[in-house]
Design an enzyme around this catalytic site. Structure first.
Site, mmCIF file in Angstrom:
data_model
loop_
_atom_site.group_PDB
_atom_site.id
_atom_site.type_symbol
_atom_site.label_atom_id
_atom_site.label_comp_id
_atom_site.label_asym_id
_atom_site.label_seq_id
_atom_site.Cartn_x
_atom_site.Cartn_y
_atom_site.Cartn_z
ATOM 1 N N ASP A 1 43.453 48.950 47.013
ATOM 2 C CA ASP A 1 43.667 49.377 45.627
ATOM 3 C C ASP A 1 45.050 50.007 45.475
ATOM 4 O O ASP A 1 45.570 50.603 46.417
ATOM 5 C CB ASP A 1 42.573 50.388 45.255
ATOM 6 N N HIS B 1 51.281 43.127 44.170
ATOM 7 C CA HIS B 1 50.383 42.225 44.908
ATOM 8 C C HIS B 1 51.157 41.531 46.036
ATOM 9 O O HIS B 1 50.647 41.362 47.136
ATOM 10 C CB HIS B 1 49.756 41.193 43.973
ATOM 11 N N GLU C 1 34.968 41.372 38.219
ATOM 12 C CA GLU C 1 35.510 42.061 37.032
ATOM 13 C C GLU C 1 37.021 41.808 36.859
ATOM 14 O O GLU C 1 37.556 42.004 35.767
ATOM 15 C CB GLU C 1 35.277 43.575 37.145
ATOM 16 N N ASN C 2 37.705 41.374 37.910
ATOM 17 C CA ASN C 2 39.167 41.196 37.832
ATOM 18 C C ASN C 2 39.601 40.064 36.892
ATOM 19 O O ASN C 2 40.763 40.001 36.500
ATOM 20 C CB ASN C 2 39.787 40.969 39.214
ATOM 21 N N ARG D 1 41.636 40.893 33.717
ATOM 22 C CA ARG D 1 43.061 41.291 33.748
ATOM 23 C C ARG D 1 43.888 40.306 32.919
ATOM 24 O O ARG D 1 43.431 39.203 32.624
ATOM 25 C CB ARG D 1 43.561 41.290 35.189
ATOM 26 N N SER E 1 32.927 50.451 43.482
ATOM 27 C CA SER E 1 33.326 49.338 42.610
ATOM 28 C C SER E 1 32.619 48.020 42.917
ATOM 29 O O SER E 1 33.248 46.965 43.008
ATOM 30 C CB SER E 1 34.847 49.117 42.691
#
Ligand code: FPP
Length: 249
Positions: A24, A41, A71-72, A75, A200
């Site tokens: 993270d 990244h 969930e990403n 983005r 998460s």
């Protein structure tokens, strides 16, 4: 300053077999440097390299990295597609290193929902490293624990419906056997970077007895010595599994 550590200080007799990592802080690290999130990244990939090497050198058998959660997808589309491209690039570039170091690439998650190019590169990487047996490097991609537990429940329900399993025979180990992680032991250690202290939706079932280690470093700053420090701290903890200290002596 944080204490550093190296592999020689590790106690080989008390190594975790499986380490999970929630990588993270890439975005925040990039912003801190006045750069777009994808810069974070890209630099995060270097940490993946270093930490995988450190884990293999330490003798860890299973390293599982949370690379992209269910969930990403929410983005910004540009970030999602850059991440997916970065994965393809990284898998292609690292293939020789993985093979040279006898590391097997694996993946958990809803993989067929990944963009076709990413899916293809991943399957190729998995296929080309399938005979390696020093360490399993598992990428959690389009993964979430609730997705995994839902799939597991469905699969067991089907077995019951087809009279292959009796409901009264379902045990904790039946559930473990139907999870995406069925091929590895539960992680003894879970690391999360960037100072956040949440799970998460990562390995919820598997982390029942896991030791957590939180680092304030952002993932692109997390390097070999940080990983070794986490292992060292794990080795100094007492794992009681509900027993008293006296009982485990
Ligand atoms: C978390 O930082 C990082 C991710 C969601 C992606 C992790 C991906 C990589 C390190 C690159 C590709 C990986 C492999 C295995 C080749 P964040 O974006 O949530 O950061 P923030 O919390 O600061 O926004």
């Amino acid at each position: 300053m944080e204490e550093t550590s190296n592999i020689n200080e590790l106690n080989q007799g008390k190594l975790p077999r499986h380490v999970g990592i929630i990588m993270d802080g890439n975005g925040r690290w990039a912003r801190k440097h006045g750069k777009p999130r994808i810069f974070g990244h890209k630099n995060g990939v270097q940490s993946v390299r270093e930490v995988s090497e450190a884990a293999a050198q330490a003798g860890i058998e299973f390293l599982t990295l949370y690379a992209f959660s269910t969930e990403n997808w929410s983005r910004p589309p540009r970030e999602v597609s850059a991440l997916m491209g970065l994965l393809v690039e990284t898998i292609h570039r690292e293939m020789n290193t993985l093979n040279k170091n006898n590391i097997r690439l694996r993946a958990i998650g809803e993989l067929d929902q990944l963009p076709p190019r990413t899916h293809k590169a991943l399957l190729e990487g998995i296929e080309k490293t399938r005979d390696n047996n020093r360490m399993d490097l598992t990428l959690a991609l389009n993964y979430s624990s609730r997705w995994e537990l839902t799939e597991c429940t469905r699969a067991i329900a089907r077995e019951v419906q087809q009279l292959k399993i009796k409901p009264e025979d379902i045990s904790e180990s039946t559930i473990s056997d139907y999870l995406a992680t069925h091929f590895m032991p539960d992680p003894e250690l879970l690391i999360r970077t960037s100072g956040e202290k949440r799970l998460s939706n990562f390995l919820l079932w598997q982390c029942a007895y896991t030791e957590f280690y939180f680092s304030d470093k952002m993932w692109p700053e997390f390097k070999k010595e940080d990983f070794n420090l986490a292992i060292k701290e794990y080795q100094n903890r007492e794992r009681r599994f509900g027993k008293t200290s006296d009982q485990i002596l």
